[in-house]
Scaffold this motif. Structure first.
Motif, mmCIF file in Angstrom:
data_model
loop_
_atom_site.group_PDB
_atom_site.id
_atom_site.type_symbol
_atom_site.label_atom_id
_atom_site.label_comp_id
_atom_site.label_asym_id
_atom_site.label_seq_id
_atom_site.Cartn_x
_atom_site.Cartn_y
_atom_site.Cartn_z
ATOM 1 N N SER A 77 76.247 -7.109 58.514
ATOM 2 C CA SER A 77 76.061 -6.457 59.815
ATOM 3 C C SER A 77 77.412 -5.933 60.294
ATOM 4 C CB SER A 77 75.509 -7.448 60.836
ATOM 5 O OG SER A 77 76.468 -8.461 61.104
ATOM 6 N N ASP A 78 77.401 -5.195 61.394
ATOM 7 C CA ASP A 78 78.656 -4.727 61.983
ATOM 8 C C ASP A 78 79.519 -5.912 62.417
ATOM 9 O OD1 ASP A 78 77.915 -2.076 61.595
ATOM 10 O OD2 ASP A 78 77.196 -1.804 63.645
ATOM 11 N N PHE A 79 78.879 -6.950 62.959
ATOM 12 C CA PHE A 79 79.631 -8.136 63.381
ATOM 13 C C PHE A 79 80.275 -8.818 62.176
ATOM 14 C CE2 PHE A 79 79.717 -12.614 65.137
ATOM 15 C CZ PHE A 79 80.789 -12.382 65.981
ATOM 16 N N GLY A 80 79.563 -8.873 61.057
ATOM 17 C CA GLY A 80 80.130 -9.435 59.830
ATOM 18 C C GLY A 80 81.342 -8.652 59.366
ATOM 19 N N GLN A 81 81.289 -7.324 59.481
ATOM 20 C CA GLN A 81 82.431 -6.482 59.118
ATOM 21 C C GLN A 81 83.608 -6.718 60.061
ATOM 22 O OE1 GLN A 81 83.182 -4.345 56.584
ATOM 23 N NE2 GLN A 81 81.309 -5.102 55.616
ATOM 24 N N LYS A 82 83.317 -6.891 61.353
ATOM 25 C CA LYS A 82 84.371 -7.155 62.339
ATOM 26 C C LYS A 82 85.093 -8.463 62.006
ATOM 27 C CE LYS A 82 85.100 -7.590 67.322
ATOM 28 N NZ LYS A 82 84.463 -7.597 68.649
ATOM 29 N N ILE A 83 84.324 -9.480 61.642
ATOM 30 C CA ILE A 83 84.919 -10.761 61.254
ATOM 31 C C ILE A 83 85.760 -10.585 59.992
ATOM 32 C CG2 ILE A 83 84.390 -13.072 60.380
ATOM 33 C CD1 ILE A 83 81.989 -13.043 62.353
ATOM 34 N N TYR A 84 85.214 -9.897 58.992
ATOM 35 C CA TYR A 84 85.918 -9.668 57.730
ATOM 36 C C TYR A 84 87.264 -8.979 57.943
ATOM 37 C CZ TYR A 84 86.769 -7.904 53.008
ATOM 38 O OH TYR A 84 87.322 -7.616 51.789
#
Length: 90
Positions: free
Chosen positions: A24-31
Motif C-alpha cells: 500500500s502507499d502506507f507500506g511504501q512510506k514506511i519503507y
C-alpha cells in the motif's frame, strides 16, 4: 548493499527494511522513512498493544487501531502507552 533511509524515528541515516511491510502507499512510506531498528521496536510495541487491549488482530477494528498507532509511532509524537501498562522489569 543495504537499503538506507533517513529514519523519521531516530532522525539519522540508518539501514532500512528489506521490502515494504504492506502492499500500500502506507507500506511504501514506511519503507522509505523507517529504519530496521525502529521497525523492530514497533513490532514489540504492537505486541504490547495487542496484549494490553486484548485485540483480535484479524478484526477490522484492531487493524485500523494498529495502523493509527503505527502512524503515530513513526510519524507523530511516538504514541502513548495504555494507562494500565506496566513495563516489565529487567
Amino acid at each position: 548493499m543495504a537499503h538506507m533511509v533517513f529514519c523519521t524515528k531516530y532522525h539519522a541515516e540508518m539501514e532500512g527494511l528489506d521490502e515494504p511491510p504492506f502492499d500500500s502507499d502506507f507500506g511504501q512510506k514506511i519503507y522509505k522513512n523507517v529504519s530496521q531498528k525502529a521497525w523492530t521496536e514497533w513490532l514489540e510495541r504492537q505486541k504490547m498493544l495487542l496484549n494490553e487491549y486484548r485485540l483480535q488482530p484479524w478484526t477490522r477494528e484492531a487493524q485500523e487501531f494498529l495502523v493509527e498507532q503505527m502512524n503515530e509511532f513513526f510519524f507523530g509524537g511516538g504514541g502513548e502507552l495504555p494507562k494500565e501498562y506496566v513495563a516489565p522489569e529487567k
